[in-house]
Write a protein that holds these residues in place. Structure first.
Motif, PDB file in Angstrom:
ATOM      1  N   GLU A   1       0.852  -1.189   0.000  1.00 18.96           N
ATOM      2  CA  GLU A   1       0.000   0.000   0.000  1.00 18.96           C
ATOM      3  C   GLU A   1       0.889   1.241   0.000  1.00 18.96           C
ATOM      4  O   GLU A   1       1.738   1.409   0.881  1.00 18.96           O
ATOM      5  N   LEU A   2       0.704   2.094  -0.989  1.00 20.94           N
ATOM      6  CA  LEU A   2       1.553   3.276  -1.096  1.00 20.94           C
ATOM      7  C   LEU A   2       1.203   4.282  -0.010  1.00 20.94           C
ATOM      8  O   LEU A   2       0.032   4.633   0.180  1.00 20.94           O
ATOM      9  N   SER A   3       2.223   4.729   0.695  1.00 21.80           N
ATOM     10  CA  SER A   3       2.039   5.784   1.679  1.00 21.80           C
ATOM     11  C   SER A   3       1.802   7.113   0.955  1.00 21.80           C
ATOM     12  O   SER A   3       2.056   7.222  -0.258  1.00 21.80           O
ATOM     13  N   PRO A   4       1.310   8.137   1.648  1.00 23.45           N
ATOM     14  CA  PRO A   4       1.149   9.443   0.996  1.00 23.45           C
ATOM     15  C   PRO A   4       2.444   9.957   0.361  1.00 23.45           C
ATOM     16  O   PRO A   4       2.414  10.545  -0.719  1.00 23.45           O
ATOM     17  N   ALA A   5       3.571   9.701   1.019  1.00 23.31           N
ATOM     18  CA  ALA A   5       4.852  10.158   0.464  1.00 23.31           C
ATOM     19  C   ALA A   5       5.196   9.391  -0.809  1.00 23.31           C
ATOM     20  O   ALA A   5       5.651   9.968  -1.803  1.00 23.31           O
ATOM     21  N   MET A   6       4.996   8.076  -0.811  1.00 23.05           N
ATOM     22  CA  MET A   6       5.254   7.282  -2.008  1.00 23.05           C
ATOM     23  C   MET A   6       4.342   7.709  -3.148  1.00 23.05           C
ATOM     24  O   MET A   6       4.767   7.822  -4.304  1.00 23.05           O
ATOM     25  N   HIS A   7       3.084   7.944  -2.816  1.00 28.73           N
ATOM     26  CA  HIS A   7       2.135   8.383  -3.838  1.00 28.73           C
ATOM     27  C   HIS A   7       2.566   9.724  -4.428  1.00 28.73           C
ATOM     28  O   HIS A   7       2.496   9.933  -5.645  1.00 28.73           O
ATOM     29  N   ALA A   8       3.022  10.646  -3.569  1.00 26.22           N
ATOM     30  CA  ALA A   8       3.449  11.962  -4.043  1.00 26.22           C
ATOM     31  C   ALA A   8       4.635  11.850  -4.990  1.00 26.22           C
ATOM     32  O   ALA A   8       4.685  12.521  -6.029  1.00 26.22           O
ATOM     33  N   VAL A   9       5.605  10.988  -4.646  1.00 26.41           N
ATOM     34  CA  VAL A   9       6.777  10.818  -5.501  1.00 26.41           C
ATOM     35  C   VAL A   9       6.379  10.179  -6.824  1.00 26.41           C
ATOM     36  O   VAL A   9       6.827  10.606  -7.897  1.00 26.41           O
ATOM     37  N   ARG A  10       5.524   9.171  -6.784  1.00 29.93           N
ATOM     38  CA  ARG A  10       5.090   8.538  -8.026  1.00 29.93           C
ATOM     39  C   ARG A  10       4.346   9.535  -8.914  1.00 29.93           C
ATOM     40  O   ARG A  10       4.570   9.594 -10.121  1.00 29.93           O
ATOM     41  N   GLU A  11       3.464  10.334  -8.323  1.00 30.40           N
ATOM     42  CA  GLU A  11       2.715  11.308  -9.115  1.00 30.40           C
ATOM     43  C   GLU A  11       3.629  12.388  -9.690  1.00 30.40           C
ATOM     44  O   GLU A  11       3.407  12.874 -10.793  1.00 30.40           O
ATOM     45  N   TYR A  12       4.661  12.754  -8.933  1.00 30.19           N
ATOM     46  CA  TYR A  12       5.620  13.733  -9.459  1.00 30.19           C
ATOM     47  C   TYR A  12       6.263  13.208 -10.736  1.00 30.19           C
ATOM     48  O   TYR A  12       6.322  13.901 -11.762  1.00 30.19           O
ATOM     49  N   PHE A  13       6.773  11.970 -10.697  1.00 34.04           N
ATOM     50  CA  PHE A  13       7.441  11.416 -11.874  1.00 34.04           C
ATOM     51  C   PHE A  13       6.457  11.152 -13.008  1.00 34.04           C
ATOM     52  O   PHE A  13       6.784  11.343 -14.178  1.00 34.04           O
ATOM     53  N   ARG A  14       5.245  10.735 -12.670  1.00 33.43           N
ATOM     54  CA  ARG A  14       4.233  10.565 -13.711  1.00 33.43           C
ATOM     55  C   ARG A  14       3.946  11.884 -14.413  1.00 33.43           C
ATOM     56  O   ARG A  14       3.858  11.946 -15.639  1.00 33.43           O
ATOM     57  N   HIS A  15       3.786  12.913 -13.625  1.00 32.69           N
ATOM     58  CA  HIS A  15       3.483  14.230 -14.195  1.00 32.69           C
ATOM     59  C   HIS A  15       4.641  14.732 -15.037  1.00 32.69           C
ATOM     60  O   HIS A  15       4.447  15.329 -16.097  1.00 32.69           O
ATOM     61  N   THR A  16       5.847  14.490 -14.575  1.00 34.65           N
ATOM     62  CA  THR A  16       7.027  15.012 -15.266  1.00 34.65           C
ATOM     63  C   THR A  16       7.325  14.263 -16.563  1.00 34.65           C
ATOM     64  O   THR A  16       7.689  14.880 -17.564  1.00 34.65           O
ATOM     65  N   PHE A  17       7.154  12.951 -16.564  1.00 29.08           N
ATOM     66  CA  PHE A  17       7.622  12.167 -17.702  1.00 29.08           C
ATOM     67  C   PHE A  17       6.551  11.378 -18.452  1.00 29.08           C
ATOM     68  O   PHE A  17       6.709  11.119 -19.635  1.00 29.08           O
ATOM     69  N   MET A  18       5.501  10.967 -17.769  1.00 22.05           N
ATOM     70  CA  MET A  18       4.649   9.963 -18.373  1.00 22.05           C
ATOM     71  C   MET A  18       3.321  10.469 -18.898  1.00 22.05           C
ATOM     72  O   MET A  18       2.793   9.948 -19.880  1.00 22.05           O
ATOM     73  N   GLU A  19       2.727  11.444 -18.262  1.00 19.44           N
ATOM     74  CA  GLU A  19       1.405  11.860 -18.673  1.00 19.44           C
ATOM     75  C   GLU A  19       1.484  12.975 -19.699  1.00 19.44           C
ATOM     76  O   GLU A  19       2.271  13.910 -19.567  1.00 19.44           O
ATOM     77  N   PRO A  20       0.639  12.941 -20.734  1.00 21.76           N
ATOM     78  CA  PRO A  20       0.597  14.064 -21.678  1.00 21.76           C
ATOM     79  C   PRO A  20       0.105  15.312 -20.977  1.00 21.76           C
ATOM     80  O   PRO A  20      -0.873  15.281 -20.248  1.00 21.76           O
ATOM     81  N   ARG A  21       0.826  16.400 -21.162  1.00 15.45           N
ATOM     82  CA  ARG A  21       0.497  17.625 -20.440  1.00 15.45           C
ATOM     83  C   ARG A  21      -0.341  18.588 -21.283  1.00 15.45           C
ATOM     84  O   ARG A  21      -0.759  19.630 -20.831  1.00 15.45           O
ATOM     85  N   THR A  22      -0.532  18.278 -22.556  1.00 13.22           N
ATOM     86  CA  THR A  22      -1.395  19.091 -23.405  1.00 13.22           C
ATOM     87  C   THR A  22      -2.233  18.148 -24.243  1.00 13.22           C
ATOM     88  O   THR A  22      -1.905  16.989 -24.413  1.00 13.22           O
ATOM     89  N   THR A  23      -3.315  18.631 -24.779  1.00  9.85           N
ATOM     90  CA  THR A  23      -4.204  17.802 -25.576  1.00  9.85           C
ATOM     91  C   THR A  23      -4.325  18.300 -27.004  1.00  9.85           C
ATOM     92  O   THR A  23      -5.021  17.701 -27.799  1.00  9.85           O
TER      93      THR A  23
END
Length: 302
Positions: A279-301
């Motif tokens: 189970e991801l802790s809030p800190a783990m979730h925050a780090v994962r979301e940071y990297f997802r936002h930075t590298f993995m998710e499209p930021r424009t449509t």
């Protein structure tokens, strides 16, 4: 024509993935939109950023320099959009393990950004080899890891690749292979080869060499990237390494050039790992979301 945020996003995606079609898939847009944006960007800058090849695209020398600026611009915009989070109440401690290559050439900038985003979160870094990282994640000694996910096959770990760094042939600034229109493993096999060993680089190299009838003429095995850089720049040998560890100059100030091989060479994948079903802790979730936002998710449509 003014440079746009959209052009930079599409340019970075294409540079990281090495193919217009893959960039389009990653961004969930049409390939023609990516092509048009890059052409607009090249027209605005008045220079070519990519060379088109049979297997995709590769950055020109100018393109590689511009990529660093693009990263800086996008990071600044991202930081501005996240200003309200700078007073985050997220607290606690997170133990992150990282392999040598990741810690030396990728992670420090992102740790700095995470520290700015979550000033009350303490991140403890641990440099280890892959085996020790995997064991530490499974036993709970470390919460997460940032490592070469392309080397991991442990079924007890969840993996989330973030970037795929293209591997290219490194040669000295005046190497005869630079005059060739295309270079294959058969040509490289006749060159003195400098084999990097850190982070299982040698084992990885032999996996893709073994897919060919050729073998490298290894003159030196070393765990030092700087030793590889110097040997190549001095004309003593060639190497085949990823863009993530590439720098155009050796410590002696001699030039290093890169060549995209005509034969397929797998990219080096870097990403997150944690124990599966944890189970991801809030800190783990925050780090994962940071990297997802930075590298993995499209930021424009668009």
């Amino acid at each position: 024509m003014a440079l746009t945020f959209r052009q930079l996003k599409y340019f970075v995606a294409t540079a990281e993935l090495g193919q217009l079609s893959q960039a389009a898939i990653h961004l969930t847009i049409s390939q023609s939109a990516v092509t048009s944006a890059i052409k607009e960007l090249e027209d605005s800058l008045g220079t070519q950023l990519f060379l088109r090849t049979a297997t995709g695209v590769t950055l020109t020398a100018t393109g590689r320099r511009f990529l660093n600026h693009a990263y800086t611009i996008l990071a600044s915009v991202d930081e501005a959009m996240r200003i309200p989070n700078l007073e985050s109440t997220l607290t606690g401690m997170l133990a992150i393990a990282a392999s040598y290559t990741v810690l030396g050439y990728f992670l420090p900038h992102h740790i700095q950004r995470l520290n700015a985003l979550y000033p009350r979160l303490t991140i403890q870094l641990h440099e280890l080899n892959r085996d020790a990282i995997e064991e530490g994640l499974i036993t709970g000694q470390y919460d997460m890891a940032v490592l070469l996910t392309s080397n991991v096959s442990n079924p007890e770990l969840a993996l989330e690749p973030m970037i795929h760094s293209v591997r290219r042939l490194w040669v000295g600034g005046h190497h005869p292979l630079l005059k060739r229109e295309s270079v294959t493993f058969s040509e490289v096999a006749h060159e003195p080869f400098v084999m990097l060993t850190v982070d299982e680089a040698a084992q990885t190299a032999m996996r893709y060499w073994n897919e060919t009838p050729w073998r490298p003429n290894v003159i030196l095995r070393t765990s030092s990237v700087e030793a590889v850089r110097s040997m190549v720049a001095n004309g003593s040998g060639v190497a085949l390494l990823s863009d993530m560890v590439y720098r155009p100059w050796s410590l002696e100030g001699r030039r290093i050039e890169t060549i995209m091989l005509l034969d397929p060479v797998p990219a080096m994948s870097v990403g997150l790992a944690w124990r599966k079903n944890k189970e991801l802790s809030p800190a783990m979730h925050a780090v994962r979301e940071y990297f997802r936002h930075t590298f993995m998710e499209p930021r424009t449509t668009g």
